[in-house]
Scaffold this motif. Structure first.
Motif, short mmCIF file in Angstrom:
data_model
loop_
_atom_site.label_atom_id
_atom_site.label_comp_id
_atom_site.label_asym_id
_atom_site.label_seq_id
_atom_site.Cartn_x
_atom_site.Cartn_y
_atom_site.Cartn_z
N THR A 109 38.29 45.48 39.12
CA THR A 109 38.36 45.81 40.54
C THR A 109 38.22 47.30 40.78
O THR A 109 37.64 47.74 41.79
CB THR A 109 39.69 45.30 41.14
OG1 THR A 109 39.82 43.89 40.89
CG2 THR A 109 39.77 45.55 42.63
N ARG A 137 42.19 43.77 37.18
CA ARG A 137 42.47 45.01 37.90
C ARG A 137 41.52 46.12 37.48
O ARG A 137 41.07 46.91 38.31
CB ARG A 137 43.92 45.42 37.66
CG ARG A 137 44.94 44.52 38.38
CD ARG A 137 46.35 44.87 38.01
NE ARG A 137 47.31 44.04 38.72
CZ ARG A 137 48.55 43.81 38.28
NH1 ARG A 137 48.95 44.36 37.15
NH2 ARG A 137 49.37 43.04 38.98
N THR A 180 44.96 39.41 33.90
CA THR A 180 45.25 40.12 35.15
C THR A 180 44.93 41.61 35.01
O THR A 180 44.35 42.22 35.91
CB THR A 180 46.71 39.93 35.54
OG1 THR A 180 46.99 38.52 35.67
CG2 THR A 180 47.02 40.62 36.86
#
Length: 365
Positions: free
Chosen positions: A104, A101, A97
Motif C-alpha cells: 500500500t 501495508r 498483513t
C-alpha cells in the motif's frame, strides 16, 4: 476485540465447556453407583448420626470444591494456552498483513515467501506473492510506457515550436513550406495519440466476440496498403485458407493492418516482398506475415513488441509509424487469448505468426 482475543476466548470457553461436561458425567456416574444413604454399624456413629449416613450429601461436599478448582485451572490453562496457540496460528496472517501495508505504501518488490507446508495460509501467501509480482511488472511496464510516450509526444511538439520560432525570426521564409512541415508534424502527433488510445482501450471487456475470417481481413489490409507498397517498391503476396477466429472484427483488422504496414515499411529499400498467409492449425486460426529486409538478431527481435521500438533504426518519413504497431498487435492478441511469435528470417527480414482461438461450435453456426 482482536481476532487473537476472540480465538483465545473461544479456546478457553470450549475447554471450560468440555471440563464442565466431564465433571457432569463423573457426577452422574457417581450418582448411579453411590446410594443416597448408608446404614452405620458402629455403635458410636449410630448414636451421633442416628444410624444413617448421608453418602451423596457428603460426596457433594467433597466433589464440588475440587470440581470448581479443576474448572478454574482449565480456565487459566485455556486462556494462556489459547493466547499462545492463537498467536502461532495468526503469525502467517501477520506477515501477510505487513506485506499488504508495504504494498500500500508503494513497495511492490517485497515478497512474503511464507515457509512451511501447503496449508490455507501458505496458499494465500503464494497467491499474494504472485499478485505482487504481476502488479510490479505491470506498474514497471506502465511507467516505462508513460516515459516513452512522453518522450515521443515531446518530439513533434518541440519540432513545431522550433519551426514557429524560425518562422518568426525569418519573416521572408516560404509560408507554404512551413505549413507543409507543420502538417507533417501535426499528422504524426495525431497518429501517435490515436495509437495510444487504441492501446489503452484494448480490453477484454470492451468488445463482443464473434466469428471473424482472418483471410478476409488479410485481403482488406493488403488492398488498403497497396498504394503504400507500390510507392516503396514492395510486392504483397497473399494466400491461404479460410481461418475463422473469435474476437472483434475492428480490433483484428487493426492487428492485421499493423502487421502488413510494418512489413511494408521495415523492408528493403527496393524490390522488397511481403508474404501474408492464413490457415488453421490445431483448431486455431493462424495468420503469418513475412517480409524481406535486413538481417535481425534474435535479441533485437525479442524487443520489437516493446513500445516505440522500430527495428534497427528510427525511420523518419510520412509512413514510418509511431513505434506502437507491434505493441498494439501484441495487446490485441493478448485480449483475444492468442499468441504472437516473432522469428528472424535466415535471408533477412522477419516472420510474425499470430495464433488465435477459433469460435466455439455453437457460435460458429
Amino acid at each position: 476485540m482482536s481476532v487473537r482475543v476472540k480465538l483465545t476466548l473461544s479456546y478457553a470457553g470450549f475447554l471450560m465447556l468440555a471440563g464442565a461436561l466431564l465433571m457432569a458425567a463423573v457426577w452422574v456416574f457417581l450418582l448411579a453407583y453411590v446410594p443416597e444413604q448408608a446404614m452405620l454399624n458402629n455403635a458410636e456413629d449410630k448414636d451421633k448420626l442416628g444410624g444413617v449416613f448421608p453418602v451423596r450429601s457428603a460426596l457433594l461436599d467433597v466433589f464440588a470444591p475440587r470440581a470448581a478448582a479443576v474448572l478454574a485451572f482449565l480456565l487459566v490453562f485455556g486462556l494462556v494456552g489459547g493466547w499462545i496457540l492463537a498467536g502461532r496460528m495468526l503469525a502467517p496472517l501477520t506477515r501477510i498483513t505487513d506485506a499488504t501495508r508495504m504494498a500500500t505504501s508503494g513497495s511492490l518488490s517485497h515478497r512474503i515467501q511464507l515457509p512451511g507446508r501447503g496449508d490455507e495460509f501458505r496458499e494465500l501467501a503464494d497467491a499474494f506473492d504472485t499478485m505482487l509480482e504481476r502488479l510490479e511488472a505491470h506498474v514497471a511496464e506502465q511507467q516505462r510506457f508513460a516515459a516513452n510516450a512522453s518522450h515521443e509526444l515531446r518530439t513533434p511538439l518541440a519540432t513545431t515550436q522550433a519551426l514557429l520560432d524560425v518562422a518568426r525570426s525569418d519573416p521572408h521564409r516560404d509560408i507554404d513550406e512551413l505549413v507543409e512541415r507543420l502538417r507533417i508534424v501535426n499528422t504524426r502527433a495525431i497518429d501517435l495519440t490515436e495509437a495510444l488510445l487504441v492501446l489503452s482501450r484494448a480490453d477484454k471487456q470492451a468488445f463482443t466476440r464473434e466469428p471473424v475470417d482472418l483471410s478476409l481481413l488479410m485481403e482488406e489490409a493488403a488492398e488498403t496498403l497497396l498504394p503504400l507498397a507500390e510507392k516503396r517498391g514492395v510486392t504483397i503476396d497473399t494466400s491461404g485458407d479460410i481461418a475463422t477466429a473469435s474476437g472483434s472484427p475492428a480490433l483484428l483488422l487493426q492487428m492485421t493492418t499493423n502487421l502488413v504496414h510494418n512489413a511494408i515499411v521495415h523492408n528493403l529499400p527496393e524490390l522488397g516482398s511481403v508474404w501474408v498467409r492464413t490457415g488453421v492449425r490445431s483448431g486455431s486460426a493462424v495468420l503469418t506475415v513475412e517480409n524481406s529486409g535486413e538481417k535481425l538478431s534474435p535479441l533485437l527481435v525479442s524487443t520489437l513488441t516493446e513500445p516505440f521500438q522500430r527495428g534497427t533504426e528510427r525511420i523518419h518519413n510520412d509512413h514510418a509509424g509511431v513505434g506502437l504497431g507491434l505493441a498494439i498487435v501484441q495487446r490485441i492478441i493478448h485480449v483475444h487469448d492468442g499468441s504472437l511469435t516473432l522469428t528472424p528470417r535466415a535471408d533477412g527480414g522477419l516472420r510474425i505468426a499470430v495464433q488465435l482461438p477459433a469460435p466455439a461450435p455453437h457460435s460458429a453456426k
